[in-house]
Motif scaffolding. Structure first.
Motif, mmCIF file in Angstrom:
data_model
loop_
_atom_site.group_PDB
_atom_site.id
_atom_site.type_symbol
_atom_site.label_atom_id
_atom_site.label_comp_id
_atom_site.label_asym_id
_atom_site.label_seq_id
_atom_site.Cartn_x
_atom_site.Cartn_y
_atom_site.Cartn_z
ATOM 1 N N PHE A 345 0.836 -1.197 0.000
ATOM 2 C CA PHE A 345 0.000 0.000 0.000
ATOM 3 C C PHE A 345 0.872 1.249 0.000
ATOM 4 N N CYS A 349 1.191 3.963 -3.068
ATOM 5 C CA CYS A 349 0.828 5.372 -2.837
ATOM 6 C C CYS A 349 1.990 6.277 -3.165
ATOM 7 N N LEU A 352 2.630 6.487 -6.929
ATOM 8 C CA LEU A 352 1.599 7.302 -7.570
ATOM 9 C C LEU A 352 1.826 8.784 -7.306
ATOM 10 N N ALA A 353 2.073 9.108 -6.025
ATOM 11 C CA ALA A 353 2.258 10.523 -5.676
ATOM 12 C C ALA A 353 3.497 11.090 -6.367
ATOM 13 N N ALA A 356 2.934 11.893 -9.965
ATOM 14 C CA ALA A 356 2.191 13.140 -10.141
ATOM 15 C C ALA A 356 3.056 14.348 -9.807
ATOM 16 N N LEU A 357 3.961 14.191 -8.834
ATOM 17 C CA LEU A 357 4.736 15.351 -8.397
ATOM 18 C C LEU A 357 5.901 15.686 -9.313
ATOM 19 N N VAL A 360 5.007 18.516 -11.644
ATOM 20 C CA VAL A 360 4.692 19.731 -10.884
ATOM 21 C C VAL A 360 5.969 20.413 -10.412
ATOM 22 N N LEU A 361 6.876 19.630 -9.816
ATOM 23 C CA LEU A 361 8.097 20.250 -9.282
ATOM 24 C C LEU A 361 9.046 20.671 -10.388
ATOM 25 N N HIS A 363 7.994 21.943 -13.206
ATOM 26 C CA HIS A 363 7.420 23.233 -13.598
ATOM 27 C C HIS A 363 7.819 24.312 -12.615
ATOM 28 N N LEU A 364 7.721 24.012 -11.316
ATOM 29 C CA LEU A 364 8.052 25.014 -10.301
ATOM 30 C C LEU A 364 9.522 25.393 -10.344
ATOM 31 N N TYR A 367 10.205 26.596 -14.778
ATOM 32 C CA TYR A 367 9.390 27.658 -15.366
ATOM 33 C C TYR A 367 9.049 28.752 -14.377
ATOM 34 N N ALA A 368 8.545 28.392 -13.188
ATOM 35 C CA ALA A 368 8.144 29.422 -12.254
ATOM 36 C C ALA A 368 9.340 29.995 -11.505
ATOM 37 N N GLY A 369 10.396 29.193 -11.373
ATOM 38 C CA GLY A 369 11.578 29.681 -10.676
ATOM 39 C C GLY A 369 11.401 29.766 -9.180
ATOM 40 N N SER A 370 10.334 29.198 -8.630
ATOM 41 C CA SER A 370 10.118 29.306 -7.193
ATOM 42 C C SER A 370 10.796 28.190 -6.426
#
Lengths: 424, 547
Positions: A345, A349, A352-353, A356-357, A360-361, A363-364, A367-370
């Motif tokens: 389990f 999990c 999967l997480a 997905a991350l 996202v990270l 991009h951050l 691209y976003a530079g944060s």
């Protein structure tokens, strides 16, 4: 079983063809989780263009594929998408047939063991029935084809290698081909050898001469075909350029583009003085587990192959999700270990997480530079840890099942009370 | 009568009066010694907005580059003023041109300064930025830029509607909730203090009594305004589009309220000149301070280290619920039938789980694509304008989704089992946890608001709770109604409360703006809500009505 397999193949091809046509194809082929400098399609195209201009494709540190691949794609350039779809289908069919064969073997062994009364009575529930084994090859093919990672790799036009088994000679040749493509399948030589020894009923005993004889024969075939491939590449290309460009690249890791592996961050922050040392440590890590695992799992070479593929996928220098999908395709073969898995389990999990991350990270960071590279590497690390946990969990479950098969399911201590099993 | 009775001629006249005076701007900027260039752009809107009234938006951006006298031209700063029709922003261009003339005579500039006057606010700004960086992410049609100035280090956008101001409002929220570096806000505030100009955030005056109850509630209100603005994922000023290109930018709005102490245009000019001198002295882009913060006032901020654990605890609820379901599923209690035979409930087929998932996502896809695609059809059959058609179609599809569980169970021949809804809930809870986590990382306010409303829902919904009460609670906590309450709350916080009727019209316009923002600038709120959050909510709705 042919009809469901055909249906599966049609569905898989449709999904891939649909994805190729959308704008997602371009997007996916740019993502670092999917393509690595070793197998990016853009680089293959670049290499081909250089070849057309009569320049060595290995000049300029762009192209790192083997010469056979480049000549193959020279002819298949226009049909690239179909080639990859076909390759995926062939791999799936091959996996299907291979697993069917393995299942037959396992069932036969089980029957012998039952007849020889070697298994205590209360283990009967552990025995796999023919019906469930019937569906396993199909599930394996399904996992491989419908795994979104595989689809995504296909769309990104990666040139991942695949292993196909057959007779001894064929297996040696294909193994040599895989090793020629990237060095890491070298570790698969040992489980392949063990598997073939098992088929021929030659016991793995260092003192027996038949063991050494067969081993030498197999190694000779393997090394011979490897040598043939390398010399063939030399004659095709006309120079020894490809050796440092392909194998030197894999071993010395000069390209530090972020990917889902563990190398890039370490080597980005390392001082040059220690670089060679850490390079050796990291590369030995891939090959190191072969010997202990083979000694422990010498009766079960197919599981050994699975473990090796998984370890290669985790620890190699430029992993991608395509490597992940290859060893995940084997998971249904060990469905029966499900009741002994402890962390499934948590592992699923986390995987999967992390999947997905990753975007996202990225991009951050870019691209976003944060955010910065630490965030992305944290997810990479978590991903690798989850994979390692998955592999070790399956190993534990396998060993536990073997132990139960020999010692009974409900263990009792000498005084009759219930015992617990501890993995040391 | 006469000229203004014919709507076409009226529109043409207004168009002539409100179109940007491109030639005059070019001549004036050239007279001040700048290198002037123009950029034409056009964009086909997915549906005509109330403001635009036409499908096609055409415009021209005018920008002048002040070249740094001695430095190499590798970096640039941007000062922009949107040219809007009417009295909205009629002083900003004036100050811009005045500053241009003053800047031209100074020798200390190390970076090129680009004075940009963009038409149609954000659309023009998007076209200019895309042209400057050679990207084309939104399908706009623009002419290539003839002159460039190097990589942009920082940008400020001006909005001034009167020549005397009582305070300057600093607007930080950008596209997709991205914020500029806190250093930029601190820089501006510190300099305002030095010059003696009152600087506010969210349009609220600062207070000194932050340790009293009323002072604390004022700070909370200011912060909530920032949270709501960030959650809306719109750029709240022209600066919002710069942030995507890693350029720190902020908008400065001049506010003229009924206070006795007024600042004249010269002081505002000195302020801006000082800001630009500070930005000119930067050796690297502003990146040392926080990128993720919430500001209850300009002197205080809440950093990510404080607000993320709150979100983490909410996500933990979901993970614990998932763990609980997993444990329940792996040890199913055996039921005994009448003759005392133990029966283990059959595990649910993959189909009974897959069906709600697929249907929910298909409804989400319908919610995403159908409103814009079917506007022509709707306008033919109903007496509404295109914007209203799009919004009402979206609301109709949203409410139609509520009828789904009753229909999918008619489709599925067999009945769902006890195990079935547990597996579906496990999948849905994990899906929601991952979705909220990713959303909170990109846009914290959006993730937090969604978490506040959806997590209690997700944790407590089972088929066994009283159906009508839970159905009502679920609908109240659904994303659509959360948006409605947020609109009312936002108006309340801004001290301009609206009646129910006005609030409803505002809500409809918010939905249409959300769809438009997504099409024009790539805002992520609408696709996120339609394609991911709404199907997740539908899954829980399915679980509630599980038979």
């Amino acid at each position: 079983m042919a009809a469901p397999l055909a249906l599966l193949l049609i569905v898989a091809v449709t999904i891939r063809a649909a994805l190729f046509r959308t704008s997602l194809a371009n997007l996916i082929s740019e993502r670092v989780e999917v393509v690595s400098p070793l197998n990016a399609w853009k680089r293959v195209v670049e290499g081909l263009a250089l070849l057309d201009l009569d320049i060595s494709p290995y000049s300029g540190d762009v192209f790192h594929e083997t010469p056979m691949v480049i000549y193959l794609f020279h002819f298949l350039m226009d049909y690239a998408e179909i080639t990859f779809m076909l390759a995926d289908c062939l791999t799936a069919v091959a996996l299907y047939l291979a697993v069917k064969d393995y299942n037959k073997q396992v069932f036969r062994k089980q029957k012998f063991a039952l007849e020889a009364d070697r298994i205590p009575m209360d283990c009967l529930e552990l025995i796999r029935s023919p019906t469930e084994m019937y569906y396993i090859p199909l599930k394996v093919a399904m996992f491989y084809l419908l795994n979104p990672f595989t689809i995504v790799s296909c769309v990104a036009k990666c040139t991942c290698g695949c292993l196909i088994y057959g007779s001894a000679l064929l297996s040696a040749i294909f193994l040599a081909l895989a090793t020629y493509q990237s060095i890491y399948p070298l570790t698969l030589c040992v489980p392949a050898l063990l598997y073939l020894l098992q088929r021929l009923y030659i016991p793995v005993n260092v003192r027996r001469s038949s063991f050494w004889f067969y081993t030498l024969q197999y190694l000779f075939m393997f090394l011979g075909s490897l040598l043939v491939l390398i010399c063939l590449s030399f004659f095709l290309l006309g120079s020894w350029d490809f050796l440092p460009a392909v194998y030197g690249f894999i071993l010395s890791v000069p390209d530090l583009t972020p990917n889902i592996g563990l190398f890039w961050y370490f080597f980005a922050e390392m001082f040059d003085h220690f670089r060679l040392f850490f390079l050796c440590v990291f590369q030995i890590n891939v090959f190191f587990y072969t010997l202990p695992l083979s000694i422990k799992l010498k009766e079960h070479p197919v599981f050994l192959i699975f473990m090796q593929i998984a370890l290669i996928a985790i620890f190699k220098s430029y992993p991608t999700v395509g490597d992940l999908s290859l060893y995940m395709a084997f998971l249904p073969v060990w469905n029966h270990l499900y009741r002994f898995l402890r962390n499934i389990f948590l592992v699923s999990c986390v995987l999967l997480a992390c999947s997905a991350l990753f975007p996202v990270l990225w991009h951050l960071w870019i691209y976003a530079g944060s955010a910065n590279s630490n965030f992305y590497y944290a997810i990479t690390l978590l991903f690798s840890v989850a994979q390692i946990l998955l592999v070790s969990d399956y190993f534990y479950a396998f060993l536990r099942r073997e132990h139960h098969l020999t010692n009974g399911l409900y263990l009792k201590k000498k005084d009759g009370s219930e015992a617990t099993l501890v993995l040391k | 009568m006469g000229l203004l009775s014919d709507p076409n001629r009226r529109r043409a006249l207004i168009g002539m009066l409100t179109r940007m005076p491109v030639d005059w701007l070019v001549r004036t900027m050239q007279a001040r010694g700048l290198e002037v260039y123009t950029q034409r752009f056009s964009r086909k809107l997915p549906f005509p907005d109330e403001d635009k009234e036409r499908y096609m938006v055409k415009g021209t951006n005018v920008y002048g580059i002040l070249r740094a006298p001695r430095a190499p031209r590798t970096e640039a700063l941007v000062l922009s003023a949107p040219c809007s029709p009417g009295n909205e922003n009629n002083q900003a261009v004036g100050i811009l041109l005045g500053l241009a003339q003053y800047f031209r005579s100074q020798i200390y500039w190390a970076k090129d300064i680009i004075f940009l006057v963009n038409e149609h606010d954000l659309i023009g700004m998007q076209a200019w930025l895309e042209g400057y960086h050679h990207t084309n992410t939104t399908g706009m049609d623009w002419s290539p830029l003839q002159g460039r100035g190097g990589s942009i280090q920082a940008a400020l956008s001006l909005e001034l509607s009167s020549d005397v101001v009582t305070s300057l409002d600093l607007v930080l929220e950008g596209l997709n909730g991205q914020l500029p570096n806190l250093d930029l806000a601190n820089l501006f505030y510190a300099f305002c203090q030095k010059i003696g100009v009152l600087c506010t955030t969210q349009g609220k005056l600062p207070r000194n009594d932050w340790d009293t109850t009323s002072g604390y509630s004022h700070a909370v209100q200011t912060m909530m305004l920032m949270v709501l603005k960030q959650a809306s994922s719109r750029p709240w000023g022209d600066h919002g589009l710069f942030l995507r290109y890693h350029i720190e930018a902020a908008s400065i709005k001049g506010v003229n309220s009924f206070r006795p102490y007024k600042t004249d245009a010269t002081t505002v000019g000195r302020l801006l000149e000082g800001m630009y001198r500070k930005l000119n002295n930067l050796l690297e882009r502003l990146h040392q301070s926080y990128f993720f913060y919430l500001m209850p006032s300009l002197t205080r901020f809440v950093s990510i280290g404080y607000y993320m654990p709150a979100f983490g605890l909410l996500a933990l609820i979901l993970l614990l619920r998932a763990l609980d379901l997993w444990v329940q599923l792996s040890s199913p209690p055996t039921r005994t039938t009448e003759d005392g035979v133990e029966v283990v409930p059959a595990s649910p087929g993959v189909l009974s789980i897959l069906t709600p998932l697929v249907i929910s996502h298909l409804t989400g896809v319908a919610l995403y694509t159908l409103p814009v695609l079917s506007q022509e059809l709707a306008v033919e059959h109903f007496p509404v304008s295109e914007t209203e058609a799009v919004v009402l179609t979206a609301i109709a599809i949203y409410t139609a989704g509520l009828a789904l569980p009753h229909n999918t169970h008619r489709l599925l021949a067999g009945e769902g089992t006890e195990q079935g809804w547990k597996v579906l809930k496990l999948v849905a809870v994990l899906y929601l946890a991952v979705l909220l986590g990713c959303t909170a990382l990109i846009n914290f306010s959006l993730g937090f608001i969604l978490a506040l409303t959806l997590v209690p829902l997700a944790a407590f919904i089972t088929p066994h709770v009283p159906k009508t009460l839970s159905a009502v609670v679920m609908v109240i906590l659904s994303p659509g109604l959360t948006l409605l309450f947020a609109v009312f709350f936002f108006q309340e916080l801004q001290e301009t409360p609206v009646t129910l009727q006005e609030g409803w019209m505002l809500y409809l316009s918010v939905i249409s703006q959300g769809i438009l923002d997504h099409a024009l600038y790539g805002s992520l709120l609408y696709p996120l809500a339609a394609l991911l959050v709404y199907p997740c909510w539908l899954l829980f709705w399915n679980i509630l009505f599980w038979k």
